[in-house]
Design a protein around this motif. Structure first.
Motif, PDB file in Angstrom:
ATOM      1  N   ALA A 303      17.209   7.602  27.601  1.00 23.02           N
ATOM      2  CA  ALA A 303      16.065   7.682  26.690  1.00 23.02           C
ATOM      3  C   ALA A 303      14.994   8.551  27.323  1.00 23.02           C
ATOM      4  CB  ALA A 303      15.520   6.288  26.385  1.00 23.02           C
ATOM      5  N   VAL A 304      14.388   9.402  26.496  1.00 18.35           N
ATOM      6  CA  VAL A 304      13.298  10.270  26.950  1.00 18.35           C
ATOM      7  C   VAL A 304      12.133  10.074  25.985  1.00 18.35           C
ATOM      8  CG1 VAL A 304      12.538  12.642  27.366  1.00 18.35           C
ATOM      9  CG2 VAL A 304      14.892  11.966  27.921  1.00 18.35           C
ATOM     10  N   ARG A 305      10.994   9.670  26.522  1.00 19.68           N
ATOM     11  CA  ARG A 305       9.793   9.446  25.702  1.00 19.68           C
ATOM     12  C   ARG A 305       8.715  10.425  26.145  1.00 19.68           C
ATOM     13  NH1 ARG A 305       7.861   5.433  22.352  1.00 19.68           N
ATOM     14  NH2 ARG A 305       5.616   5.021  22.321  1.00 19.68           N
ATOM     15  N   LEU A 306       8.304  11.292  25.235  1.00 21.10           N
ATOM     16  CA  LEU A 306       7.271  12.294  25.528  1.00 21.10           C
ATOM     17  C   LEU A 306       5.911  11.737  25.139  1.00 21.10           C
ATOM     18  CD1 LEU A 306       6.276  15.213  26.175  1.00 21.10           C
ATOM     19  CD2 LEU A 306       6.763  15.764  23.772  1.00 21.10           C
ATOM     20  N   VAL A 307       4.957  11.829  26.066  1.00 18.46           N
ATOM     21  CA  VAL A 307       3.573  11.439  25.802  1.00 18.46           C
ATOM     22  C   VAL A 307       2.701  12.670  26.024  1.00 18.46           C
ATOM     23  CG1 VAL A 307       1.678   9.891  26.402  1.00 18.46           C
ATOM     24  CG2 VAL A 307       4.043   9.085  26.565  1.00 18.46           C
ATOM     25  N   ALA A 308       1.893  13.012  25.010  1.00 16.66           N
ATOM     26  CA  ALA A 308       1.091  14.233  25.078  1.00 16.66           C
ATOM     27  C   ALA A 308      -0.319  13.961  24.565  1.00 16.66           C
ATOM     28  CB  ALA A 308       1.743  15.348  24.274  1.00 16.66           C
ATOM     29  N   PHE A 309      -1.246  14.803  25.004  1.00 14.42           N
ATOM     30  CA  PHE A 309      -2.657  14.628  24.646  1.00 14.42           C
ATOM     31  C   PHE A 309      -3.333  15.991  24.664  1.00 14.42           C
ATOM     32  CE2 PHE A 309      -7.103  14.127  26.027  1.00 14.42           C
ATOM     33  CZ  PHE A 309      -7.576  13.226  25.088  1.00 14.42           C
ATOM     34  N   THR A 310      -4.174  16.229  23.669  1.00 13.79           N
ATOM     35  CA  THR A 310      -4.975  17.446  23.669  1.00 13.79           C
ATOM     36  C   THR A 310      -6.454  17.071  23.702  1.00 13.79           C
ATOM     37  OG1 THR A 310      -5.547  19.464  22.462  1.00 13.79           O
ATOM     38  CG2 THR A 310      -4.821  17.581  21.129  1.00 13.79           C
ATOM     39  N   ALA A 332      17.281  18.768  17.482  1.00 14.64           N
ATOM     40  CA  ALA A 332      17.345  18.425  16.067  1.00 14.64           C
ATOM     41  C   ALA A 332      16.413  17.260  15.755  1.00 14.64           C
ATOM     42  CB  ALA A 332      18.780  18.073  15.673  1.00 14.64           C
ATOM     43  N   GLY A 333      15.591  17.439  14.733  1.00 14.86           N
ATOM     44  CA  GLY A 333      14.664  16.399  14.320  1.00 14.86           C
ATOM     45  C   GLY A 333      13.356  16.391  15.084  1.00 14.86           C
ATOM     46  N   LEU A 349      12.488  10.895  22.115  1.00 13.95           N
ATOM     47  CA  LEU A 349      13.413  12.011  21.972  1.00 13.95           C
ATOM     48  C   LEU A 349      14.864  11.601  22.213  1.00 13.95           C
ATOM     49  CD1 LEU A 349      11.333  14.777  23.779  1.00 13.95           C
ATOM     50  CD2 LEU A 349      11.283  14.104  21.373  1.00 13.95           C
ATOM     51  N   GLY A 350      15.094  10.320  22.477  1.00 10.08           N
ATOM     52  CA  GLY A 350      16.449   9.799  22.613  1.00 10.08           C
ATOM     53  C   GLY A 350      17.190  10.360  23.813  1.00 10.08           C
ATOM     54  N   GLU A 351      18.515  10.499  23.674  1.00  6.09           N
ATOM     55  CA  GLU A 351      19.343  11.070  24.745  1.00  6.09           C
ATOM     56  C   GLU A 351      19.266  12.592  24.655  1.00  6.09           C
ATOM     57  OE1 GLU A 351      23.177   9.253  25.569  1.00  6.09           O
ATOM     58  OE2 GLU A 351      22.686   7.638  24.164  1.00  6.09           O
ATOM     59  N   LEU A 352      18.149  13.110  25.053  1.00  5.36           N
ATOM     60  CA  LEU A 352      17.816  14.515  24.830  1.00  5.36           C
ATOM     61  C   LEU A 352      18.785  15.469  25.511  1.00  5.36           C
ATOM     62  CD1 LEU A 352      15.621  16.502  23.682  1.00  5.36           C
ATOM     63  CD2 LEU A 352      14.510  16.321  25.920  1.00  5.36           C
ATOM     64  N   GLU A 356      23.857  17.279  30.049  1.00  6.38           N
ATOM     65  CA  GLU A 356      23.610  18.580  30.674  1.00  6.38           C
ATOM     66  C   GLU A 356      22.208  18.619  31.269  1.00  6.38           C
ATOM     67  OE1 GLU A 356      26.309  21.773  28.244  1.00  6.38           O
ATOM     68  OE2 GLU A 356      24.249  21.452  27.551  1.00  6.38           O
ATOM     69  N   ALA A 357      22.034  19.479  32.271  1.00  2.67           N
ATOM     70  CA  ALA A 357      20.706  19.678  32.848  1.00  2.67           C
ATOM     71  C   ALA A 357      19.747  20.176  31.775  1.00  2.67           C
ATOM     72  CB  ALA A 357      20.785  20.692  33.991  1.00  2.67           C
ATOM     73  N   GLY A 358      18.481  19.762  31.851  1.00  2.00           N
ATOM     74  CA  GLY A 358      17.536  20.204  30.825  1.00  2.00           C
ATOM     75  C   GLY A 358      16.089  20.085  31.263  1.00  2.00           C
ATOM     76  N   SER A 359      15.247  20.952  30.674  1.00  2.00           N
ATOM     77  CA  SER A 359      13.807  20.919  30.901  1.00  2.00           C
ATOM     78  C   SER A 359      13.117  21.119  29.559  1.00  2.00           C
ATOM     79  CB  SER A 359      13.376  22.027  31.863  1.00  2.00           C
ATOM     80  OG  SER A 359      14.035  21.921  33.106  1.00  2.00           O
ATOM     81  N   LEU A 360      12.033  20.401  29.324  1.00  2.14           N
ATOM     82  CA  LEU A 360      11.276  20.561  28.083  1.00  2.14           C
ATOM     83  C   LEU A 360      10.295  21.720  28.202  1.00  2.14           C
ATOM     84  CD1 LEU A 360      10.217  17.086  26.615  1.00  2.14           C
ATOM     85  CD2 LEU A 360      11.681  18.825  25.573  1.00  2.14           C
ATOM     86  N   VAL A 361      10.221  22.523  27.146  1.00  2.00           N
ATOM     87  CA  VAL A 361       9.250  23.612  27.057  1.00  2.00           C
ATOM     88  C   VAL A 361       8.415  23.372  25.803  1.00  2.00           C
ATOM     89  CG1 VAL A 361       8.887  26.096  26.898  1.00  2.00           C
ATOM     90  CG2 VAL A 361      10.823  25.202  28.209  1.00  2.00           C
TER      91      VAL A 361
END
Length: 517
Positions: A303-310, A332-333, A349-352, A356-361
């Motif tokens: 599980a991947v949970r993104l937390v963001a703030f502006t 997707a989604g 973001l679920g099983e993002l 495979e290796a991955g990084s969020l942009v």
């Protein structure tokens, strides 16, 4: 004042702005290094690092590690020393400055206090030579926060890490954090004041005067009302853990913490402990920006949970992409995520990474709205899960180091989201023996790669991995440490920010007479 002196002052000022606490000596023509126009790129000659208190658990086992890479042209002298912040706390103002008591008209020496002071001044961790990491161990809740300084040949690229294993209880698992420089502002998206979490903001003051700090909390509807978040005093050369749930009556799962230093400077990190899924350190996010990279999400993340703030009032629709081994893809989604100004938003973001290796942009339209962000990652099956955090990271401009690596259980993840890059990775000597090894890798544009990092020949103990950019970029990286205990996948992830070991200094012959006006 002559022009040469002025140019050196300007160089030192620029250096201090970069590192927060650093110095540079007059350039050595033989070691001037790379030049651009009238500026020389020189090694930093003095710097500082701060490590937070590792744990409040009596079951904690902590390893502190310190390391400086070998630097050609660096000074042949110097030190790199950590001491306990608790031992360095300043005496109370009403304490006798002379260290003497008056009784019956006679003055007696406080011999016992002098002995205690001598013991307190002993280093907890001290480097002996560049290129070889050293470690120190501490058990239980008494493991201290550390204040460290390095100069001479140890300053450029100096890095430190603390890794803690907690066998049971709230926050059980593997907790790791890279020791950091003092600063005056920090952002921590991904903290919590919920009943299931015990989150502390650790503040460490390296200076001889008190620091005054404000802590602001932002939830899903905006800023939370705090009762004691303003004007928190951190005593000289000491550490102060603040339980976030004591600052507000509001219980929220996802909170952004903003630390602002009114006077002085501090090191800051959030320790996030969960009743069910263990815990880890949440380092500060990169400064608010319209483009963020969160490197090295484990390929087996459940599980991947993104937390963001502006900050501010402007809303923004973030474009989300995943830098995978094959290139940039759109999940997707979750093509775009909407953030409201001044409010913390969270997205599952679920099983993002899906094996495979991955990084969020993350990208704001035209980069016009600044954002801070972090992800919380879970590994393992239900009931036996462990958590870790990956904040938005700064790129590796020249060099970065990850410490406390082992031959098994270490994953080095590297991404080049905007252009291809070539990097060189060096495995140092081991803490107890081993010969350094170096390999070169090519990272394709828009990809993330979990590289097979080198291991010292004949390794004994732990070792350091130093990543240096050779061409292309920008490059971002993170290191994951993992082990399995009782069927639970213990792990911790640390992004690798540039070590800021080099600084551009104006040439002594440059005309800086404008400063005299």
């Amino acid at each position: 004042m002559n022009r040469t002196t002025l140019s050196l002052i300007a160089g030192a000022t620029a250096l201090a702005a970069v590192t927060g606490f650093a110095a540079v000596s007059a350039p050595d023509p033989e070691a001037a290094g790379q030049r651009t126009g009238a500026a020389a790129t020189l090694p930093v000659e003095r710097t500082g690092l701060l490590c937070p208190r590792p744990s409040t658990s009596d079951l904690a086992e902590t390893t502190y590690t310190s390391f400086t890479p070998v630097m050609e042209g660096a000074d042949d002298k110097g030190t790199a020393v950590f001491r306990s912040a608790a031992q360095q706390s300043a005496p109370d103002e009403d304490e006798d400055a002379e260290g003497e008591d008056e009784k019956d008209g006679e003055t007696t020496e406080k011999g016992e206090d002098a002995a205690k002071d001598d013991k307190a001044d002993r280093p907890v961790l001290q480097l002996k030579e560049p290129g070889k990491p050293v470690t120190a161990e501490a058990d239980g809740a008494d493991a201290p926060a550390l204040v460290g300084t390095a100069d001479g040949r140890f300053a450029s690229g100096w890095t430190a890490q603390q890794t803690t294993e907690v066998a049971a209880g709230t926050g059980r698992g593997l907790q790791g954090v890279a020791c950091s420089a003092a600063d005056t502002q920090f952002w921590f998206p991904g903290a919590s004041t919920d009943d299931s979490r015990t989150d502390y903001i650790h503040l460490t003051n390296p200076d001889d005067s008190a620091a005054v700090v404000d802590i602001e909390l932002y939830g899903k509807d905006g800023e939370l009302e705090t009762t004691v978040g303003e004007g928190i005093t951190v005593k000289p050369r000491s550490a102060e853990p603040v339980l976030l749930s004591t600052l507000t009556a509001e219980k929220q799962t996802d909170v952004t913490v903003h630390v602002v230093v009114r006077s002085g400077r501090v090191g800051a990190a959030v320790q996030a402990l969960d009743d069910e899924t263990g815990g880890d350190w949440l380092p500060a996010s990169a400064d608010p920006s319209g483009r963020l990279v969160l490197p090295g999400i484990p390929k087996d993340a459940k599980a991947v949970r993104l937390v963001a703030f502006t900050p501010g009032d402007a809303d923004v629709d973030l474009k989300v992409r995943l830098a995978a081994p094959s290139g940039l893809i759109t999940p997707a989604g979750n093509e775009t995520l909407h953030l409201k100004g001044g409010m913390t938003a969270a997205f599952d973001l679920g099983e993002l990474t899906r094996g495979e290796a991955g990084s969020l942009v993350l990208t704001a339209p035209d980069g016009s709205v600044p954002v801070v962000a972090a992800v919380r990652v879970l590994r393992g099956e239900e009931g036996k899960q462990e958590s870790a955090f990956i904040p938005a990271a700064r790129p590796i401009e020249t060099r970065a180091t990850a410490l406390d690596n082992t031959a098994k259980g270490t994953t080095l993840s590297v991404t080049a989201p905007e252009g291809g890059a070539e990097i060189e990775v060096t495995a140092s000597a081991g803490t107890k023996g081993g010969t350094p090894q170096t390999k070169t890798y090519s990272i394709k544009s828009g990809t993330t790669q979990d590289i097979e990092a080198p291991v010292p020949a004949g390794l004994k103990g732990g070792y350091a991995l130093t990543v240096e950019t050779r061409s292309g970029g920008p490059v971002y990286a993170s290191r994951t440490l993992a082990s399995t205990e009782g069927g639970v996948p213990y792990f911790t992830v640390q992004p690798l920010p540039d070590d800021r070991g080099m600084v551009a200094v104006p040439d002594a012959s440059e005309d800086l007479s404008v400063l005299q006006r």
